[in-house]
Design an enzyme around this catalytic site. Structure first.
Site, PDB file in Angstrom:
ATOM      1  N   HIS A   1     -74.065 -14.326 -21.386  1.00  0.00           N
ATOM      2  CA  HIS A   1     -73.583 -15.232 -20.342  1.00  0.00           C
ATOM      3  C   HIS A   1     -72.841 -14.414 -19.292  1.00  0.00           C
ATOM      4  CE1 HIS A   1     -74.530 -18.938 -22.604  1.00  0.00           C
ATOM      5  NE2 HIS A   1     -74.232 -18.207 -23.663  1.00  0.00           N
ATOM      6  N   LEU A   2     -73.412 -14.347 -18.086  1.00  0.00           N
ATOM      7  CA  LEU A   2     -72.785 -13.595 -16.997  1.00  0.00           C
ATOM      8  C   LEU A   2     -72.007 -14.497 -16.042  1.00  0.00           C
ATOM      9  CD1 LEU A   2     -75.548 -10.942 -16.191  1.00  0.00           C
ATOM     10  CD2 LEU A   2     -73.534 -10.732 -17.671  1.00  0.00           C
ATOM     11  N   ARG A   3     -72.146 -15.818 -16.207  1.00  0.00           N
ATOM     12  CA  ARG A   3     -71.340 -16.838 -15.515  1.00  0.00           C
ATOM     13  C   ARG A   3     -71.589 -16.974 -14.014  1.00  0.00           C
ATOM     14  NH1 ARG A   3     -70.706 -19.303 -20.123  1.00  0.00           N
ATOM     15  NH2 ARG A   3     -68.943 -18.655 -21.420  1.00  0.00           N
TER      16      ARG A   3
ATOM     17  N   ASN B   1     -76.842 -21.386 -18.026  1.00  0.00           N
ATOM     18  CA  ASN B   1     -75.794 -22.405 -17.831  1.00  0.00           C
ATOM     19  C   ASN B   1     -74.727 -21.939 -16.840  1.00  0.00           C
ATOM     20  OD1 ASN B   1     -74.910 -20.490 -19.716  1.00  0.00           O
ATOM     21  ND2 ASN B   1     -73.724 -21.971 -20.895  1.00  0.00           N
TER      22      ASN B   1
ATOM     23  N   HIS C   1     -78.732 -17.716 -31.904  1.00  0.00           N
ATOM     24  CA  HIS C   1     -77.548 -17.615 -32.777  1.00  0.00           C
ATOM     25  C   HIS C   1     -77.643 -18.396 -34.089  1.00  0.00           C
ATOM     26  CE1 HIS C   1     -76.857 -21.265 -30.542  1.00  0.00           C
ATOM     27  NE2 HIS C   1     -76.290 -20.677 -29.495  1.00  0.00           N
TER      28      HIS C   1
ATOM     29  N   ASN D   1     -69.476 -21.697 -30.713  1.00  0.00           N
ATOM     30  CA  ASN D   1     -70.586 -22.593 -31.001  1.00  0.00           C
ATOM     31  C   ASN D   1     -71.876 -21.782 -31.126  1.00  0.00           C
ATOM     32  OD1 ASN D   1     -72.470 -24.624 -31.182  1.00  0.00           O
ATOM     33  ND2 ASN D   1     -71.907 -25.645 -29.283  1.00  0.00           N
TER      34      ASN D   1
ATOM     35  N   ASP E   1     -74.519 -13.225 -27.590  1.00  0.00           N
ATOM     36  CA  ASP E   1     -73.961 -14.495 -27.105  1.00  0.00           C
ATOM     37  C   ASP E   1     -72.623 -14.234 -26.418  1.00  0.00           C
ATOM     38  OD1 ASP E   1     -73.654 -17.151 -26.482  1.00  0.00           O
ATOM     39  OD2 ASP E   1     -73.189 -17.815 -28.511  1.00  0.00           O
TER      40      ASP E   1
ATOM     41  N   HIS F   1     -64.493 -16.177 -21.119  1.00  0.00           N
ATOM     42  CA  HIS F   1     -63.686 -17.288 -20.617  1.00  0.00           C
ATOM     43  C   HIS F   1     -62.367 -16.741 -20.066  1.00  0.00           C
ATOM     44  CE1 HIS F   1     -66.226 -20.486 -22.176  1.00  0.00           C
ATOM     45  NE2 HIS F   1     -66.236 -19.918 -23.360  1.00  0.00           N
TER      46      HIS F   1
END
Length: 428
Positions: A58-60, A90, A230, A276, A303, A307
């Site tokens: 996830h690179l956001r 996402n 995952h 998760n 994964d 944050h």
């Protein structure tokens, strides 16, 4: 044209050899090599691996640059030995159109630290109602081959079937976040003894396993490829093992944290352990290790879920789910798989480079360390052992579950097409 001579490296953990890089390519592998004008890297028995490939990052960016950007995420990747990462969809806006995936792909090109392959959303807005522009994303400059609503499950069987049918046309793959939403409403951790004692909402193993069972049957019916994100339970391992025995085209990944950590850590109420799928039991951890060793689980994927501090430095129920992982993944795999004798370094290269590159069709990555191949490489000091200090992370976020924990192994050098992105543990 630049030349680099890596001297005395244990290629895939074997006997020490020299490796000569000329510009973007490995030109020689052998003993006693020399090259006039080459920069010499004394490997001193360190292990040389092909550049690592992460099928789940996830690179956001776009939208959550307070957590991570493509630049900071790829710097973290280079620090962890990665030369190629697949960026999940996402973001804000969601990567469900050709325009957004091309934006992420171009940001990766501009960063220069690591190749970035965008993952396209399966459904518009990750809402599970309507297929996204799968064909347009594949035909775009980004050349998307992997599609996922990760963070959410494609829970509608009809939508999942249509997605599998669609991607079959160009040998794509649907990567499923296996979580039956009705079975996990209000879930805060693994459902079991610890959740009962703590009074926290439980996330039952069957919520993962039931979706995997459905999807391998759908993949078999359609004749398409499905990838399980995952995977986290012993029961999921058995379903994937059964599916593979039937010749169903299923692959699966496990995260480093699910190979090491258990739900007992949630007793601390430290939100750094909130993730998760949730941390499971010791029985699950041991089953996952064995499945990775025997090939039932195909790959390790991080994964990596950054944050900002405020999303983790709060009460458990309000905290975001996820952990950063790019900069510690190889160390955790060494601790759980290599130092336990379950995998050798050639096996690590398979699970963390060769196979993820094959699943994602990452051209030029996951290639052998041999003459004529692209010089995507990582050098690992396997004798090192030390505490994890997130203050030194290249990632913009610090939500690691390993802070202060001693882990083995340290990536000292990373090369992307012959260009050093990490030298002596420092980003170039």
């Amino acid at each position: 044209m630049s030349k680099t001579l890596i001297r005395g490296a244990k290629v895939l953990g074997g006997e020490p050899q020299d490796v000569l890089i000329d510009d973007e390519t490995i030109t020689q592998v052998g003993a006693g090599l020399s090259a006039e004008g080459a920069e010499v890297v004394e490997a001193g028995g360190k292990v040389l691996l092909p550049g690592l490939v992460d099928l789940h990052t996830h690179l956001r960016e776009p939208g959550r640059e307070d957590s991570e950007t493509v630049l900071t995420g790829t710097r973290a990747a280079a620090s962890g030995g990665y030369t190629n990462v697949f960026a999940m969809a996402n973001t804000f806006p969601v990567a469900d159109t050709a325009g957004v995936v091309e934006q992420v792909w171009r940001l990766g090109q501009e960063s220069g630290y690591c190749d970035v392959q965008p993952i396209g959303a399966v459904t518009v807005g990750l809402e599970g109602q309507k297929l996204a522009e799968l064909g347009a994303m594949h035909e775009s400059a980004a050349g998307v081959t992997v599609f996922s609503d990760d963070g959410k499950c494609v829970h509608d069987a009809v939508i999942m079937r249509r997605a599998l049918e669609y991607v079959k046309a160009f040998d794509g793959v649907v990567a499923q976040h296996a979580q039956e939403p009705r079975l996990t409403e209000g879930a805060q951790m693994n459902e079991g003894v610890v959740s009962a004692e703590l009074g926290l909402g439980g996330w039952p193993a069957v919520a993962e396993e039931s979706v995997i069972a459905r999807d391998v049957l759908l993949a078999d019916h359609v004749g398409s490829r499905v990838h399980i994100c995952h995977l986290s339970t012993a029961g999921s391992v058995e379903i994937v093992r059964w599916a593979k025995s039937r010749g169903i085209r299923v692959t699966a990944e496990v995260t480093p944290h699910h190979l090491l950590l258990t739900d007992e850590l949630v007793r601390s109420y430290n939100p750094v352990y909130k993730v998760n799928p949730p941390l499971r039991t010791e029985r699950d951890v041991l089953a996952l290790r064995e499945a990775l060793a025997d090939g039932t689980i195909d790959i390790v994927a991080t994964d990596h879920a950054p944050h900002p501090q405020e999303d983790k430095d709060c009460e458990w129920a309000a905290a975001a789910m996820g952990m950063v992982g790019l900069e510690t993944a190889l160390s955790v795999v060494q601790e759980t798989m290599v130092d336990t004798g379950l995998l050798d370094w050639a096996g690590v290269a398979d699970r963390m480079s060769f196979t993820p590159a094959r699943i994602g069709r990452a051209e030029g990555h996951g290639r052998p360390v041999s003459a004529g191949e692209p010089a995507n490489l990582t050098l690992v000091d396997t004798a090192y052992r030390g505490p994890v200090d997130p203050a030194g992370f290249a990632s913009r976020s610090r939500n690691t579950p390993y802070e202060g924990r001693e882990l083995p192994g340290r990536v000292t050098h990373t090369w992307l097409r012959g260009k050093a992105t990490l030298v002596d543990g420092k980003l170039t």
